[in-house]
Write an enzyme that holds these catalytic residues in place. Structure first.
Site, PDB file in Angstrom:
ATOM      1  CB  VAL A 188      -0.934   0.024   1.224  1.00 57.61           C
ATOM      2  CG1 VAL A 188      -1.694   1.341   1.290  1.00 57.61           C
ATOM      3  CG2 VAL A 188      -1.909  -1.147   1.183  1.00 57.61           C
ATOM      4  N   PRO A 189       1.162   1.807  -1.159  1.00 60.97           N
ATOM      5  CG  PRO A 189       1.036   2.579  -3.364  1.00 60.97           C
ATOM      6  CD  PRO A 189       0.439   1.580  -2.408  1.00 60.97           C
ATOM      7  CB  CYS A 190       1.533   5.262   2.772  1.00 61.15           C
ATOM      8  SG  CYS A 190       2.862   4.339   3.551  1.00 61.15           S
ATOM      9  CG  HIS A 191       6.334   5.251  -1.108  1.00 64.12           C
ATOM     10  ND1 HIS A 191       5.709   4.014  -0.993  1.00 64.12           N
ATOM     11  CD2 HIS A 191       6.848   5.308  -2.360  1.00 64.12           C
ATOM     12  CE1 HIS A 191       5.850   3.363  -2.137  1.00 64.12           C
ATOM     13  NE2 HIS A 191       6.541   4.118  -2.983  1.00 64.12           N
TER      14      HIS A 191
END
Length: 193
Positions: free
Chosen positions: A137-140
């Site tokens: 889950v690419p929160c970056h």
């Protein structure tokens, strides 16, 4: 997947950890200061799991994660996640975040709008701050308004976020400068190996 477990694995940014269960990944942990701290963080996040050899599907997920942080344009959106214990709002945030392609970004407000309430940008940020599936889950890839970086809860904070975005070749707009073109060289240093 299989019987729950977890393992550590090496990446271009350090030793990460992944936990799995019968329905998919239960957690992904970015590197802490050392492997023991990464291991401890994972076992706090997903209690009652034991370190084990990963099954084939988890090995495939590990290879994809390692390739992505190593600079390959990998799509991790098909990796199954076990979100049974996650409330509806954060689950929606994670599902929208998973649609962001490598090298692209959205803002907290854009995710809130996609979820039907543009006033929930702060709640989106809070959900991403508790993201148990970092990288997958690419929160970056989620920024604050105006292209500001916002926060990042992984070890190293915003510097780690910058490294991940740089690895993916993130750019501002279609033809604008890279996110890192004006940063001092110390911040733009390649990720540790």
């Amino acid at each position: 997947m299989t019987t729950p477990g977890y393992c550590l694995f090496d990446t271009a940014i350090g030793a990460c950890a992944v936990a799995w269960g019968e329905r998919g990944l239960k957690g992904v942990q970015l590197p802490e200061a050392d492997a023991a701290k990464t291991r401890a963080r994972m076992t706090r996040r997903v209690p009652d799991i034991v370190e084990a050899a990963p099954p084939a599907a988890v090995r495939d997920a590990i290879a994809a994660i390692a390739a992505l942080v190593g600079g390959e344009g990998r799509d991790l959106s098909a990796i199954p996640l076990d979100m049974d214990d996650i409330a509806a709002f954060p689950r929606g945030v994670y599902e929208v975040a998973r649609t962001i392609r490598p090298g692209q970004t959205l803002t907290y407000g854009e995710i809130a709008t996609r979820l039907g309430d543009p006033l929930q940008a702060r709640a989106v940020g809070e959900a991403l701050g508790r993201n148990p599936f970092a990288i997958v889950v690419p929160c970056h890839r989620v920024l604050a308004a105006g292209g500001r970086l916002g926060g990042f809860s992984a070890n190293g904070g915003v510097v780690t976020k910058l490294r991940l975005l740089e690895i993916e070749g993130a750019r501002i707009g279609d033809d604008g400068p890279g996110l890192f073109d004006d940063l001092p060289m110390a911040v733009r240093a390649p990720p540790r190996r």
